[in-house]
Scaffold this motif. Structure first.
Motif, PDB file in Angstrom:
ATOM      1  N   ALA A 116       0.851  -1.131   0.055  1.00 43.21           N
ATOM      2  CA  ALA A 116      -0.073   0.084  -0.055  1.00 43.21           C
ATOM      3  C   ALA A 116       0.945   1.262  -0.227  1.00 43.21           C
ATOM      4  CB  ALA A 116      -1.038   0.076   1.367  1.00 43.21           C
ATOM      5  N   THR A 176      -3.399   4.782  -1.380  1.00 42.94           N
ATOM      6  CA  THR A 176      -4.214   3.491  -1.632  1.00 42.94           C
ATOM      7  C   THR A 176      -5.400   3.600  -1.204  1.00 42.94           C
ATOM      8  OG1 THR A 176      -2.209   2.215  -1.966  1.00 42.94           O
ATOM      9  CG2 THR A 176      -3.972   1.053  -1.109  1.00 42.94           C
ATOM     10  N   THR A 230      -4.401   1.567  -7.376  1.00 42.30           N
ATOM     11  CA  THR A 230      -3.844   2.583  -6.459  1.00 42.30           C
ATOM     12  C   THR A 230      -2.756   2.076  -5.341  1.00 42.30           C
ATOM     13  OG1 THR A 230      -5.521   1.855  -4.750  1.00 42.30           O
ATOM     14  CG2 THR A 230      -6.176   3.669  -6.243  1.00 42.30           C
ATOM     15  N   ALA A 231      -2.433   0.571  -5.578  1.00 38.24           N
ATOM     16  CA  ALA A 231      -1.223   0.211  -4.784  1.00 38.24           C
ATOM     17  C   ALA A 231      -0.487  -0.517  -5.536  1.00 38.24           C
ATOM     18  CB  ALA A 231      -1.945  -0.831  -3.685  1.00 38.24           C
ATOM     19  N   LEU A 243      -7.319  -1.845  -5.057  1.00 38.68           N
ATOM     20  CA  LEU A 243      -6.280  -1.985  -4.823  1.00 38.68           C
ATOM     21  C   LEU A 243      -5.203  -2.079  -6.348  1.00 38.68           C
ATOM     22  CD1 LEU A 243      -6.044  -4.720  -1.867  1.00 38.68           C
ATOM     23  CD2 LEU A 243      -5.418  -2.202  -1.858  1.00 38.68           C
TER      24      LEU A 243
END
Length: 270
Positions: free
Chosen positions: A124, A128, A136-137, A133
């Motif tokens: 993360a 995030t 954004t991760a 996920l």
């Protein structure tokens, strides 16, 4: 060098290892990259106190000269909000660039580890979104693709098990992450901060217990943990030292563990 004996039934002995010293033909290249994320914008991910501090402490320890020069050439990776997935991947690619068989790269990762409903693992970053996920991760399989292209030895110091992600439904364990990495076709060692669903713990005066133990074994108390007095810290020495210190400091609440891929017997790491 490690030797394994096999009998006619195919049963194997435990490895017996011997230190033959550094090779004379070529001086190994050693590099380290440290990344820590404290701040998380989504309120479902609790911001952490120690990863940034721990990353700086590990970098200082790895690059502190033991003799005439530092054993590792170190780099502080992108920090906190600047540690985007792409920035971490770019820094990792630089870490591995040009390394050959016999060279050594160390990556320290501290922050929240997560997993989506399909079983894909992520690191993360500050931006995030636990419900997205994928976008954004940082997927660990993108890091894995970089590792698998390298012939160097790679050591990952993994501190990605914190209680702040437990309520998101995406919480994963250091076991899950470490096992997924150890399945790679790489010369890889992973030292994880905790076992199972244990949390990575810390104290205000010292930072993370895991990092404090690494600093003791590789730095200020190195001679104590170099049991064979060869000037190097083998994988077994690193693991025993870090595990003993963390287990004692946490009163048994946190137990580091080690796993490797394509590496047999004992071998020098630091």
């Amino acid at each position: 060098m490690s030797v394994i004996g096999f009998d006619s039934a195919g049963l194997a002995s435990l490895p017996v290892s011997a230190d033959l010293g550094e090779p004379l033909a070529r001086r190994a290249v050693t590099r380290a990259l440290v990344i820590g994320v404290n701040t998380y914008e989504d309120e479902r991910l609790r911001s952490l106190n120690y990863p940034l501090r721990d990353a700086g402490t590990v970098l200082e320890t790895l690059t502190e000269p033991l003799g005439k020069e530092p054993p590792f050439r170190g780099e502080a990776g992108p920090k906190d909000r600047r540690a985007t997935p792409e920035a971490i991947l770019e820094a990792t690619a630089r870490l591995l660039d040009g390394l050959a068989r016999g060279d050594h790269a160390v990556l320290f990762l501290a922050g929240h580890g997560m997993q989506d409903r399909n079983g894909r693992f992520y690191f993360a970053t500050s931006a995030t979104d636990p419900t997205d996920l994928e976008h954004t991760a940082l997927p660990f399989d993108r890091l894995a693709a970089l590792f698998e292209r390298s012939e160097a030895r790679i050591t990952i110091l993994l501190d990605a098990c914190h209680s702040g992600a437990a309520g998101t439904g995406s919480f994963t364990t250091n076991d899950d992450l470490a096992n997924s990495l150890a399945a790679l076709r790489s010369n890889l060692t992973v030292l994880a901060a905790a076992k199972g669903r244990q949390e990575s713990l810390g104290r205000r005066e010292m930072g993370g217990l895991f990092t404090n133990a690494i600093v003791s074994v590789l730095g200020k108390e190195r001679d104590r943990y170099d049991h064979n007095h060869n000037g190097r810290i083998e994988a077994s020495e690193l693991y025993r030292g870090v595990k003993t210190l963390v287990f004692a400091a946490s009163e048994g609440k946190q137990t580091p563990w080690i796993i490797n891929s394509r590496l047999v017997g004992d071998y020098a790491l630091f």
